[in-house]
Motif scaffolding. Structure first.
Motif, short mmCIF file in Angstrom:
data_model
loop_
_atom_site.label_atom_id
_atom_site.label_comp_id
_atom_site.label_asym_id
_atom_site.label_seq_id
_atom_site.Cartn_x
_atom_site.Cartn_y
_atom_site.Cartn_z
N LEU A 46 -7.01 6.14 -4.67
CA LEU A 46 -5.93 5.61 -5.51
C LEU A 46 -5.83 6.30 -6.86
N LYS A 47 -6.22 7.58 -6.88
CA LYS A 47 -6.20 8.37 -8.11
C LYS A 47 -7.11 7.78 -9.18
N VAL A 48 -8.25 7.29 -8.75
CA VAL A 48 -9.27 6.78 -9.66
C VAL A 48 -10.53 7.61 -9.49
N CYS A 49 -11.03 8.16 -10.59
CA CYS A 49 -12.24 8.99 -10.54
C CYS A 49 -13.47 8.11 -10.36
N LYS A 50 -14.54 8.71 -9.91
CA LYS A 50 -15.80 7.96 -9.74
C LYS A 50 -16.35 7.46 -11.07
N CYS A 51 -15.90 8.07 -12.18
CA CYS A 51 -16.31 7.60 -13.51
C CYS A 51 -15.52 6.37 -13.93
N GLY A 52 -14.51 6.01 -13.14
CA GLY A 52 -13.70 4.83 -13.44
C GLY A 52 -12.38 5.13 -14.12
N TYR A 53 -12.13 6.39 -14.42
CA TYR A 53 -10.88 6.75 -15.08
C TYR A 53 -9.70 6.60 -14.11
N HIS A 54 -8.65 5.89 -14.55
CA HIS A 54 -7.46 5.66 -13.74
C HIS A 54 -6.37 6.65 -14.14
N MET A 55 -6.09 7.59 -13.23
CA MET A 55 -5.02 8.56 -13.48
C MET A 55 -3.67 7.86 -13.38
N ARG A 56 -2.71 8.33 -14.17
CA ARG A 56 -1.38 7.73 -14.16
C ARG A 56 -0.68 7.98 -12.83
N LEU A 57 0.01 6.95 -12.32
CA LEU A 57 0.81 7.05 -11.11
C LEU A 57 2.28 7.18 -11.46
N ALA A 58 3.02 7.88 -10.63
CA ALA A 58 4.47 7.91 -10.76
C ALA A 58 5.04 6.57 -10.35
N ALA A 59 6.24 6.26 -10.83
CA ALA A 59 6.84 4.95 -10.56
C ALA A 59 6.94 4.68 -9.07
N ARG A 60 7.37 5.66 -8.30
CA ARG A 60 7.54 5.43 -6.86
C ARG A 60 6.21 5.29 -6.14
N GLU A 61 5.14 5.84 -6.69
CA GLU A 61 3.83 5.64 -6.09
C GLU A 61 3.40 4.17 -6.19
N TRP A 62 3.84 3.48 -7.23
CA TRP A 62 3.49 2.07 -7.39
C TRP A 62 4.13 1.20 -6.31
N LEU A 63 5.16 1.72 -5.66
CA LEU A 63 5.79 0.95 -4.59
C LEU A 63 4.84 0.74 -3.41
N GLY A 64 3.73 1.47 -3.40
CA GLY A 64 2.72 1.26 -2.37
C GLY A 64 2.05 -0.10 -2.45
N LEU A 65 2.24 -0.81 -3.57
CA LEU A 65 1.74 -2.17 -3.66
C LEU A 65 2.44 -3.11 -2.69
N LEU A 66 3.68 -2.78 -2.35
CA LEU A 66 4.50 -3.66 -1.53
C LEU A 66 4.22 -3.49 -0.05
N ASP A 67 4.63 -4.48 0.73
CA ASP A 67 4.55 -4.36 2.18
C ASP A 67 5.43 -3.20 2.64
N ASP A 68 5.06 -2.60 3.76
CA ASP A 68 5.80 -1.45 4.29
C ASP A 68 7.27 -1.78 4.47
N SER A 69 8.13 -0.86 4.00
CA SER A 69 9.58 -0.93 4.22
C SER A 69 10.23 -2.19 3.64
N SER A 70 9.55 -2.86 2.71
CA SER A 70 10.13 -4.09 2.16
C SER A 70 10.93 -3.85 0.89
N PHE A 71 10.78 -2.66 0.28
CA PHE A 71 11.44 -2.42 -1.00
C PHE A 71 12.92 -2.11 -0.82
N VAL A 72 13.75 -2.80 -1.60
CA VAL A 72 15.19 -2.55 -1.66
C VAL A 72 15.54 -2.26 -3.12
N GLU A 73 16.02 -1.07 -3.41
CA GLU A 73 16.26 -0.68 -4.80
C GLU A 73 17.59 -1.22 -5.31
N PHE A 74 17.60 -1.58 -6.60
CA PHE A 74 18.80 -2.05 -7.27
C PHE A 74 19.27 -1.01 -8.29
N ASP A 75 20.57 -0.91 -8.50
CA ASP A 75 21.18 -0.20 -9.64
C ASP A 75 20.62 1.22 -9.85
#
Length: 300
Positions: A46-75
């Motif tokens: 998840l782009k996290v180093c073994k030292c604990g550093y959390h690399m920044r994710l792109a906005a669309r990568e965060w959509l991986g939090l959702l259930d598969d194929s459940s996202f519907v974009e607005f506007d």
């Protein structure tokens, strides 16, 4: 990146992203510890180093939090207008917006829509830091208000994931007004008894922190995320004192009562799902549910 957020095969699958977004380099260097990490291993973690550093994710990568194929974009086509015709010695605002649109494939710094986590419906707003620092302009504010109003009408919670430098200075007062506009819209969400859960990722500063994220019912931050209103250098110059090394980190904010919890990225989906279940099962207004965040941390 395909399995970016996968913890268990049946529970956490990532959003599909274009193959062109996958880096060609075989190794990634951690900005914190300097270690080289195999790219596939880095993505699987998840782009996290073994030292604990959390690399920044792109906005669309965060959509991986959702259930598969459940996202519907607005506007998706809603974009800011250069009302002021802003020009500075360093850049022309209209050109800067166009360059950011070409770089990110987005029309503005916020993605909004609906989706589900473990089958629980919610409204979602995610900032894209690569789009002019995730700054909040008029289109950003309008998109956020619209998804809030949708959540009110649908009777579902709102989740915001925030990485921003604050209000967009090139839009002047129009950008500053979004702070009040969005905060007022959230009062309707609270009146409807639905929670706003804010996730703060590195970095989260300025007007975004000072407005809608700080009034969320539950405020979560990633480990080590920098959180504050003004930057460290500005504060040190103002008060003429050296600040602690850990100042404005997520852990510092937690110890001073500014946020509710610090959650590693690998545990975030589980914590969010737990919070959604807890809010769904407790009657009454979201503003009356004191201490619900702590319940999410102890629930099995």
């Amino acid at each position: 990146m395909k399995d970016l957020f996968r913890r268990a095969p049946r529970r956490f699958t990532a959003a599909r992203i274009d193959s062109q977004a996958i880096p060609d380099n075989m190794w990634v260097k951690c900005p914190s510890c300097g270690d080289l990490i195999y790219t596939r291993q880095f993505s699987d973690n998840l782009k996290v180093c073994k030292c604990g550093y959390h690399m920044r994710l792109a906005a669309r990568e965060w959509l991986g939090l959702l259930d598969d194929s459940s996202f519907v974009e607005f506007d998706a086509t809603l974009a800011s207008v250069d009302t002021l015709g802003f020009v500075s010695p360093r850049h022309v605002y209209a050109q800067k917006v166009q360059e950011s649109q070409e770089q990110t494939g987005l029309n503005d710094a916020l993605i909004t829509g609906s989706g589900t986590i473990d089958g629980l419906a919610l409204g979602l707003a995610v900032t894209e830091f690569e789009f002019i620092g995730g700054s909040m302009g008029s289109a950003f504010g309008e998109r956020l208000v619209r998804v809030i109003e949708w959540a009110v009408d649908a009777g579902v919670p709102l989740l915001t994931i925030n990485a921003s430098g604050g209000a967009r200075q090139e839009e002047g007062t129009l950008a500053l007004l979004q702070m009040a506009k969005v905060t007022m819209a959230l009062t309707r969400l609270a009146a409807a008894g639905q929670p706003h859960i804010a996730v703060l990722v590195d970095p989260c500063y300025g007007g975004v922190l000072a407005s809608y994220t700080s009034v969320a019912d539950v405020i979560i931050a990633e480990p080590g995320a920098r959180i504050g209103f003004a930057g460290r250098r500005v504060i040190e110059q103002t008060i003429r004192q050296k600040l602690p090394a850990h100042f404005q980190t997520a852990e510092f904010s937690l110890s001073h009562g500014m946020i509710d919890m610090v959650v590693p990225r690998s545990e975030l989906r589980h914590v969010l799902a737990t919070l959604l279940r807890l809010y769904r099962n407790v009657p009454g207004s979201a503003t009356d549910l004191r201490g619900i965040a702590s319940l999410a941390q102890v629930e099995e």
